[in-house]
Design a protein around this motif. Structure first.
Motif, short mmCIF file in Angstrom:
data_model
loop_
_atom_site.label_atom_id
_atom_site.label_comp_id
_atom_site.label_asym_id
_atom_site.label_seq_id
_atom_site.Cartn_x
_atom_site.Cartn_y
_atom_site.Cartn_z
N ILE A 119 51.27 67.30 97.40
CA ILE A 119 50.15 68.22 97.19
C ILE A 119 49.00 67.86 98.13
O ILE A 119 49.03 66.82 98.79
CB ILE A 119 49.67 68.24 95.71
CG1 ILE A 119 49.06 66.90 95.32
CG2 ILE A 119 50.79 68.62 94.76
CD1 ILE A 119 48.11 67.04 94.15
N ASN A 120 47.98 68.70 98.15
CA ASN A 120 46.85 68.52 99.06
C ASN A 120 46.18 67.16 98.86
O ASN A 120 45.91 66.77 97.73
CB ASN A 120 45.79 69.59 98.81
CG ASN A 120 46.37 70.98 98.91
OD1 ASN A 120 47.13 71.39 98.04
ND2 ASN A 120 46.06 71.68 99.97
N ARG A 204 50.75 71.28 99.37
CA ARG A 204 51.07 72.49 98.60
C ARG A 204 51.17 72.14 97.13
O ARG A 204 51.68 71.10 96.75
CB ARG A 204 52.35 73.15 99.10
CG ARG A 204 53.62 72.35 98.85
CD ARG A 204 54.75 72.82 99.73
NE ARG A 204 54.50 72.48 101.13
CZ ARG A 204 54.66 73.31 102.15
NH1 ARG A 204 55.10 74.53 101.96
NH2 ARG A 204 54.40 72.92 103.38
N LEU A 205 50.70 73.08 96.32
CA LEU A 205 50.85 72.89 94.88
C LEU A 205 52.29 73.18 94.50
O LEU A 205 52.87 74.18 94.93
CB LEU A 205 49.92 73.85 94.14
CG LEU A 205 48.53 73.31 93.82
CD1 LEU A 205 47.75 74.35 93.03
CD2 LEU A 205 48.63 72.01 93.02
N HIS A 206 52.84 72.29 93.70
CA HIS A 206 54.24 72.41 93.29
C HIS A 206 54.50 73.69 92.51
O HIS A 206 55.63 74.09 92.31
CB HIS A 206 54.61 71.19 92.46
CG HIS A 206 53.61 70.90 91.37
ND1 HIS A 206 52.38 70.34 91.65
CD2 HIS A 206 53.65 71.10 90.05
CE1 HIS A 206 51.71 70.22 90.52
NE2 HIS A 206 52.46 70.66 89.54
N GLN A 248 54.41 66.77 89.26
CA GLN A 248 54.58 67.17 90.66
C GLN A 248 55.96 66.74 91.16
O GLN A 248 56.68 67.52 91.79
CB GLN A 248 53.55 66.48 91.54
CG GLN A 248 52.13 66.91 91.30
CD GLN A 248 51.17 65.94 91.97
OE1 GLN A 248 51.48 65.32 92.98
NE2 GLN A 248 50.00 65.79 91.39
#
Ligand SMILES: Nc1nc2c(ncn2[C@@H]2O[C@H](COP(=O)(O)OP(=O)(O)OP(=O)(O)O)[C@@H](O)[C@H]2O)c(=O)[nH]1
Ligand SMILES: [Mg+2]
Length: 314
Positions: A119-120, A204-206, A248
Motif C-alpha cells: 500500500i501507499n 495501492r489499496l488492497h 493487506q
C-alpha cells in the motif's frame, strides 16, 4: 543468504537498536513485573495485556500464555528468567513455523525478477534501494524498473536510489502504462546480463480491484518474456500499521501469490509483536526487515536474532 558468526553479531546489534522501542515497551515492563516477586495469576494476566499492546494479537497472546499458565499451575514458574525463557521459546516456535523463503543463491536464471508490492507509503521504493545495495555489494548487477508511474516524483525517487547504489533504472514518463515499463525493463535486464531486476510498483489499496488487476497484468507481461518469472512477489508492509498489515497481506496474497514479506519501520514502533502475529497467521516467510532509513538498514530476518534482541538486557 549465508550468515557467518561475525555478521550474525553485527546483525544482532542492529536488531537490538532497531527493536529498542518494542523492547522498552514490552520487555522493560516484564522486568518490572516479574523482577522482584514470584509470578502470580494476576501477573500473567498483565503479561497477556502487554503482549496484546505490543500487537501480538489477542489469539496469539493467549496461545503464548498457555504454557506459562500451565507451569504456574504446576508451581514450576518462579522467576523472571523462566518467564522470559518460556516466552522466547514460544515466539521462536511461531517464527520457525513459517514456510522457507525461496533460495536466491541457487537461482540459475538470469535475471532473477522480484516484484515489490504494497500500500501507499509502506516503504517499497526505499526497500528496493536498500535491497539493490545489498545485491550490488555481493557482486550483483542490478536493474530497477520504475513501474510506479502514478505518484508524482516516484520515478525521480527511484532514480536517486539507482545513482546512490549503482543500479540502472528503466523508466518511462509519468502516467505511462506500468506494464510497458516492465516489458522494457525485462528486455534491458536480459540484454545487460543483469543478475537481478527489481520492480517498483505504485502504492495501492488492497481493496481497489482495478489496481490489483494491474498487478496481475504486470505479472502476465513478465511471465510472457520469462516463463517462471517474476520469481519473487514480495509484499512490503509498514510495521507501524499494526495488525492492519494482516488484512493487506491476505488480499495481496490472493491476487498475486506472495513468496515473502518485508516489514519496514520496526525501528519506529513499540508494536514489533506484529512480526510474530504475521508469521503466525500467514505462514509466509519474512525475509527482511527495515530497521531504519539508511542504506544499510535492511537486514535479513533471522528468528533467533530477532528473539534474542527482543529480550536483550541492557
Ligand atoms: N524509520 C524507517 N523509515 C522507513 C523505513 N523504510 C522506509 N521508511 C520511510 O518511509 C517513507 C516511505 O517510504 P517509500 O519507500 O517512499 O514508500 P513507498 O511504499 O515506496 O511509498 P509510495 O510509493 O508512495 O507508495 C520514507 O520516508 C522512507 O524513508 C524503515 O525501515 N525505517
Ligand atoms: Mg514508492
Amino acid at each position: 543468504m549465508f550468515i557467518n558468526d561475525s555478521s550474525r553479531r553485527g546483525l544482532f546489534g542492529r536488531f537490538v537498536a532497531g527493536l529498542a522501542r518494542t523492547r522498552q515497551g514490552l520487555v522493560g515492563q516484564i522486568e518490572r513485573l516479574f523482577g522482584s516477586n514470584t509470578p502470580s495469576v494476576e501477573d500473567l494476566e498483565t503479561l497477556e495485556e502487554l503482549l496484546i499492546a505490543a500487537d501480538f494479537g489477542p489469539a496469539l497472546a493467549q496461545q503464548l500464555m498457555t504454557p506459562l499458565r500451565d507451569r504456574l499451575g504446576r508451581r514450576d514458574l518462579s522467576s523472571l528468567d523462566q518467564v522470559e525463557a518460556a516466552l522466547k521459546q514460544g515466539i521462536l516456535t511461531v517464527l520457525n513455523g513459517t514456510a522457507h523463503p525461496p533460495s536466491s543463491e541457487n537461482h540459475q536464471t538470469r535475471p532473477k525478477i522480484l516484484l515489490f508490492l504494497g500500500i501507499n507509503g509502506s516503504g517499497k521504493t526505499t526497500t528496493i534501494g536498500k535491497f539493490a545495495n545489498r545485491l550490488i555489494n555481493e557482486g550483483g548487477l542490478v536493474v530497477l524498473a520504475g513501474a510506479d508511474t502514478f505518484r508524482a516524483a516516484a520515478i525521480e525517487q527511484l532514480q536517486l536510489w539507482g545513482r546512490r547504489v549503482g543500479a540502472d533504472v528503466i523508466c518511462h514518463q509519468a502516467g505511462a502504462d506500468p506494464s510497458a515499463v516492465v516489458f522494457d525493463a525485462v528486455q534491458a535486464a536480459c540484454s545487460r546480463g543483469a543478475s537481478h531486476l527489481l520492480i517498483d510498483t505504485a502504492g495501492r489499496l488492497h481493496t481497489k480491484r482495478n489496481l490489483m488487476e494491474e498487478l496481475k497484468k504486470i505479472q502476465r507481461v513478465v511471465s510472457r518474456q520469462i516463463p517462471d518469472a517474476p520469481h519473487e512477489r514480495i509484499l512490503v508492509l509498514d510495521g507501524t500499521s499494526g495488525l492492519n498489515a494482516l488484512v493487506q497481506a491476505r488480499h495481496f496474497h490472493e491476487a498475486v501469490g506472495l513468496t515473502g514479506l518485508i516489514l519496514t519501520k520496526l525501528d519506529g514502533t513499540a508494536k514489533g509483536g506484529v512480526v510474530v502475529a504475521i508469521a503466525d497467521q500467514l505462514k509466509l516467510p519474512i525475509t527482511y526487515v527495515g530497521l531504519g532509513e539508511g542504506v544499510d538498514d535492511l537486514q535479513p530476518f533471522v528468528p533467533e536474532t530477532f528473539t534474542d534482541a527482543l529480550f536483550a538486557r541492557s
